[in-house]
Write a protein that holds these residues in place. Structure first.
Motif: not given
Length: 288
Positions: A54-76
């Motif tokens: 699951l560590v490398w999954r953080k670098a997949t589109p799904a991981g980046i998508y949800h991490t970015g939404r959490e940190h930067f909101g809908t603008g991301f």
């Protein structure tokens, strides 16, 4: 519809009655907190990764998508949508002898509108491509009726956009004069992750009826489609649309068994990683 609801309720209730059945058969499709935080503390010195994959999954589109939404909101998410649209255009340009046209502005009376995101002109086919940077929610992953409704709600605008653009081509709107009208027209709705039930022969109450053969595909399916070597993408799509059964399958099922070349965009992306050459460049440690 009533019979489908009854069958679904019986299935879910039956799983719930079996000791641990619901957890064993459905829980694996629900959200796992380790997806968002694969490294945890409190179990001795340092970090513990209960599920290292699951560590490398953080670098997949799904991981980046949800991490970015959490940190930067809908603008991301909005910026992700723009980038994903351009990425899909790059993939479409890999199709040999394809003319790839970006969204076309046009007028209907006094209204100014835009076509689908991409129009691909092939020798045998005109392909309308609408891009949606979306992923299936939990109800869709569980295969529940609410998942179908949620998926339909997300895809409805894309279907309307496809139908509207197709109608403008048929009506020979001057803005679409460069689009041939002498060959079949199909559409792809490209999403970040696959939505298999979107193509299934299920009651889609909230989904507009497509005026042309329309297929929902994930990014990975598009990456395979554009690199076919033993059949052209247009031939495969035309054959699929002509088959009443296969036209309801996920595109991946129709791609299986065919030969592909390496996708140069993916190769280029892989080569950009520091570990692609076997050498890691030093850098600051990053917390997960």
């Amino acid at each position: 519809m009533a019979s489908i609801k009854a069958t679904e309720k019986q299935t879910v209730d039956g799983l719930a009655r079996v000791a641990g059945g619901k957890a064993a058969q459905l829980r694996r499709f629900t959200y796992n907190p380790l997806l968002g935080r694969p490294a945890v503390t409190g179990f001795g010195p340092g970090l513990l990764c209960p599920s290292p994959q699951l560590v490398w999954r953080k670098a997949t589109p799904a991981g980046i998508y949800h991490t970015g939404r959490e940190h930067f909101g809908t603008g991301f998410l909005r910026e992700t949508g723009y980038l994903f649209e351009e990425y899909v255009g790059r993939q479409l340009r890999l199709i040999p002898d394809a003319e790839v046209i970006g969204e076309i502005p046009y007028r209907v009376r006094r209204d100014e509108r835009l076509s689908v995101d991409w129009i691909v002109v092939l020798d045998e086919l005109v392909l309308l491509v609408e891009v949606k940077s979306m992923m299936p929610a939990e109800n869709a992953r569980l295969g529940l009726e609410d998942g179908v409704a949620e998926t339909d709600a997300k895809l409805a605008h894309a279907y309307r956009q496809v139908n509207t653009t197709s109608a403008q081509i048929d009506q020979r709107n001057p803005a679409f004069a460069g689009i041939p009208a002498d060959r079949p027209i199909q559409a792809l709705i490209v999403t970040l992750e696959p939505f298999p039930i979107a193509n299934a022969n299920l009651p889609h109450v909230d989904l507009p009826v497509p005026d042309i053969p329309t297929t929902v595909v994930g990014a990975q399916e598009l990456e395979r489609l554009v690199t076919l070597t033993d059949i052209t993408p247009s031939s495969l799509l035309l054959e699929r649309a002509a088959d009443p059964q296969r036209s309801t399958w996920a595109l991946n099922e129709c791609l299986n068994g065919h030969e592909n070349s390496l996708n140069p965009i993916l190769v280029q992306g892989w080569a950009s990683y520091p570990w692609a050459s076997g050498q890691l460049e030093p850098g600051p440690r990053t917390a997960l």
